[in-house]
Design an enzyme around this catalytic site. Structure first.
Site, PDB file in Angstrom:
ATOM      1  N   LYS A 155     -13.313   1.789  -1.719  1.00 20.73           N
ATOM      2  CA  LYS A 155     -14.239   2.139  -0.630  1.00 20.73           C
ATOM      3  C   LYS A 155     -15.407   2.946  -1.201  1.00 20.73           C
ATOM      4  O   LYS A 155     -16.569   2.702  -0.887  1.00 20.73           O
ATOM      5  CB  LYS A 155     -13.525   2.990   0.434  1.00 20.73           C
ATOM      6  CG  LYS A 155     -12.610   2.222   1.380  1.00 20.73           C
ATOM      7  CD  LYS A 155     -12.118   3.123   2.517  1.00 20.73           C
ATOM      8  CE  LYS A 155     -11.193   2.420   3.481  1.00 20.73           C
ATOM      9  NZ  LYS A 155     -10.745   3.215   4.610  1.00 20.73           N
TER      10      LYS A 155
ATOM     11  N   HIS B 223       7.881 -26.930   0.591  1.00 25.76           N
ATOM     12  CA  HIS B 223       7.250 -28.062  -0.092  1.00 25.76           C
ATOM     13  C   HIS B 223       6.111 -27.612  -0.989  1.00 25.76           C
ATOM     14  O   HIS B 223       5.282 -28.411  -1.389  1.00 25.76           O
ATOM     15  CB  HIS B 223       6.778 -29.081   0.949  1.00 25.76           C
ATOM     16  CG  HIS B 223       7.928 -29.638   1.734  1.00 25.76           C
ATOM     17  ND1 HIS B 223       8.574 -30.804   1.401  1.00 25.76           N
ATOM     18  CD2 HIS B 223       8.595 -29.138   2.812  1.00 25.76           C
ATOM     19  CE1 HIS B 223       9.566 -31.020   2.260  1.00 25.76           C
ATOM     20  NE2 HIS B 223       9.599 -30.016   3.116  1.00 25.76           N
TER      21      HIS B 223
ATOM     22  N   GLU C 219       0.829  -1.210   0.000  1.00 25.70           N
ATOM     23  CA  GLU C 219       0.000   0.000   0.000  1.00 25.70           C
ATOM     24  C   GLU C 219       0.861   1.258   0.000  1.00 25.70           C
ATOM     25  O   GLU C 219       0.458   2.300  -0.501  1.00 25.70           O
ATOM     26  CB  GLU C 219      -0.914  -0.022   1.235  1.00 25.70           C
ATOM     27  CG  GLU C 219      -2.347   0.382   0.936  1.00 25.70           C
ATOM     28  CD  GLU C 219      -3.292   0.131   2.096  1.00 25.70           C
ATOM     29  OE1 GLU C 219      -3.947  -0.916   2.081  1.00 25.70           O
ATOM     30  OE2 GLU C 219      -3.379   0.967   3.014  1.00 25.70           O
TER      31      GLU C 219
HETATM   32  O1  PA5 Z   1      -3.327   1.655   5.957  1.00 22.39           O
HETATM   33  C1  PA5 Z   1      -4.397   2.186   5.775  1.00 22.39           C
HETATM   34  O2  PA5 Z   1      -4.554   3.408   5.859  1.00 22.39           O
HETATM   35  C2  PA5 Z   1      -5.645   1.358   5.467  1.00 22.39           C
HETATM   36  O3  PA5 Z   1      -5.348   0.016   5.297  1.00 22.39           O
HETATM   37  C3  PA5 Z   1      -6.644   1.481   6.605  1.00 22.39           C
HETATM   38  O4  PA5 Z   1      -6.047   1.049   7.798  1.00 22.39           O
HETATM   39  C4  PA5 Z   1      -7.891   0.669   6.342  1.00 22.39           C
HETATM   40  O5  PA5 Z   1      -8.461   1.016   5.114  1.00 22.39           O
HETATM   41  C5  PA5 Z   1      -8.935   0.896   7.450  1.00 22.39           C
HETATM   42  O6  PA5 Z   1      -9.248   2.245   7.565  1.00 22.39           O
HETATM   43  P1  PA5 Z   1      -9.900   2.834   8.875  1.00 22.39           P
HETATM   44  O7  PA5 Z   1      -8.914   2.685   9.980  1.00 22.39           O
HETATM   45  O8  PA5 Z   1     -10.205   4.261   8.572  1.00 22.39           O
HETATM   46  O9  PA5 Z   1     -11.141   2.039   9.147  1.00 22.39           O
END
Ligand code: PA5
Length: 475
Positions: free
Chosen positions: A445, A331, A302
């Site tokens: 989202k 394996h 990410e």
């Molecule tokens: O790293 C990130 O920003 C995302 O993976 C969020 O943690 C994830 O989308 C969840 O978002 P939130 O904490 O607003 O529910």
């Protein structure tokens, strides 16, 4: 507990990149000249991270978490104590950065069959991390917990993530129907002011809440209350985790690649990416560390998977993280790693001393294939297999390096997390991308909002309806 100099030395995580070098891989390896060539870029990345430490506006608040949470830690420990006393079940409701860290620390530092142990042998309540909206999983969680004896830690920075809010709606409805006061069963971890959970807390009459600071994004939040509260509930020494992180920070305070483990790892990965190694395999040789690979996969993917540089140039960079487990995946996947395309870097997480050694008894003297194992320990076996796999990959000209974790404890886990976070920050700076945003995640989202009829997303709904599957291509 005071951590002495001797303990620090014993617990120091090191990076062995012998098997990345041309000395051992020949022309497929990385030469001193190649390292020298990227040195100025590495120094620039180091200086960028150093200059912007703690800056909330740049989402770099995570760098200071080992140092600025004294009061928060005290509050977390007090709250965790109350939870341990009052509840039989502790359930994290969250996703992505709000779930992977707690799941990783649980698996790293607790008994591998923790929930199956009797209460007298567990340091805290039974523990679950629910990071999906699979309806079967939700229903079957409810089959094994007793709502009246459950504390739900709702973790969401935005309080607007459909998955987490759905889970929350379901459990709060059930709690109400069971005649319980919802606020007695939930703890929120969220943004100080912007998130919906703040409004919900007010409506419920004041829910115990912890703040995820403005400058700390989800995937960099494990050392904030996001990870520290669940860890403390499990009886994990969270002060030690923070001390370990601070120690790693100290080890990385130099722009000299040869001395800074996070920087050298970022540099090696950067060179590998530039050479088309688009897959980064993480292979812990430890069941306790297996979810480090999951947590890291999000951090790396990410943060680095971006299509635009900080100056607005198209780039499409990143490296696909793959999770593997030593020895299990020897394996299944190692055949591909050894003989398949030259498109990977393998990162081993190796353990110096396991908490159990487990001797292998002698037996069947007339069957040499079996008998030779007797007299060794399982620790020797797993370490030998780790070494053997690294050797085989190196012989096959495959880039691989090893992160040595001397022993798995709260201190070394803190070191490990901070090391990977710094590595990611340096790599992002070298790639010249915004390491801390996630427009690709946000796009999904928003499309979900549109599909489920959230007001304000009507236009997107029309576009999505127009993109329905074409029967011409359905077989
Ligand atoms: O790293 C990130 O920003 C995302 O993976 C969020 O943690 C994830 O989308 C969840 O978002 P939130 O904490 O607003 O529910």
């Amino acid at each position: 507990m005071t951590v002495t100099e001797e303990m620090r030395n014993q617990w120091r995580i090191t990076v062995d990149y012998t098997n990345m070098t041309d000395k051992y891989l020949g022309p497929l390896g990385i030469s001193k000249e190649a390292l020298e060539e990227v040195r100025p870029l590495a120094v620039k990345a180091y200086n960028y991270v150093k200059a912007n430490r703690g800056k909330d506006g740049l989402f770099m608040g995570w760098t200071e978490l080992p140092y600025n949470q004294r009061e928060i830690v005290a509050d977390i420990l007090e709250t965790a104590k109350g939870i341990r006393k009052k509840f039989e079940y502790f359930v994290v409701l969250g996703i992505g950065g709000s779930a992977l860290g707690p799941a990783m620390a649980f698996s790293a530092l607790c008994h591998l069959h923790y929930n199956d142990l009797p209460r007298s042998k567990r340091r805290g309540p039974k523990f679950y991390v629910e990071d999906n909206v699979d309806p079967v999983r939700m229903k079957e969680l409810l089959d094994v917990i007793d709502l009246k004896r459950t504390c739900f830690n709702v973790i969401s920075k935005s309080g607007a993530t459909s998955e987490t809010m759905t889970q929350f709606l379901i459990v709060s409805d059930l709690l109400k129907k069971a005649g319980e006061d919802v606020k007695d069963h939930v703890v929120f971890t969220t943004d100080a002011s912007r998130g919906n959970l703040v409004k919900i807390s007010r409506e419920l009459g004041g829910v115990k809440s912890f703040v995820l600071g403005d400058g700390v994004g989800g995937r960099f939040s494990e050392l904030s209350p996001v990870g520290l509260l669940p860890a403390a509930v499990l009886g994990i020494d969270i002060k030690m985790m923070l001390k370990g992180a601070a120690y790693m920070d100290k080890l990385c305070k130099t722009h000299d690649c040869k001395k800074n483990p996070a920087l050298v790892s970022a540099v090696l990965q950067y060179i590998a990416m530039k050479r088309g190694k688009n897959i980064g395999v993480m292979m812990p040789y430890s069941d306790n560390l297996r979810y480090v690979a999951d947590w890291y996969a999000q951090l790396w993917a990410e943060s680095l998977g971006k299509n635009i540089t900080r100056t607005g140039q198209m780039c499409n960079v990143g490296q696909t993280p793959v999770k593997a487990l030593g020895v299990t995946d020897q394996h299944s996947q190692v055949q591909l790693y050894t003989e398949g395309p030259y498109d990977k870097v393998i990162t081993f997480l190796s353990v110096g001393s396991y908490k159990e050694k487990t001797p292998i008894p002698h037996g069947y003297v007339d069957i040499p294939d079996v008998n030779f194992l007797g007299g060794h320990t399982m620790e020797e076996l797993i370490q030998a297999e780790n070494k053997a796999t690294a050797y085989a990959l190196t012989r096959a000209g495959r880039l691989n390096y090893t992160v040595n974790v001397p022993v798995i404890n709260a201190f070394t886990l803190g070191e490990l997390l901070y090391y990977f976070e710094l590595q990611t920050a340096y790599a992002g700076a070298m790639l010249d991308i915004d390491t801390y945003n996630q427009p690709g995640v946000e796009a999904g989202k928003k499309a979900t909002f549109a599909l489920l009829g959230k007001p304000g997303y009507e236009e997107q709904r029309k576009q999505l309806d127009g993109a329905a599957p074409d029967p011409a291509y359905i077989v």
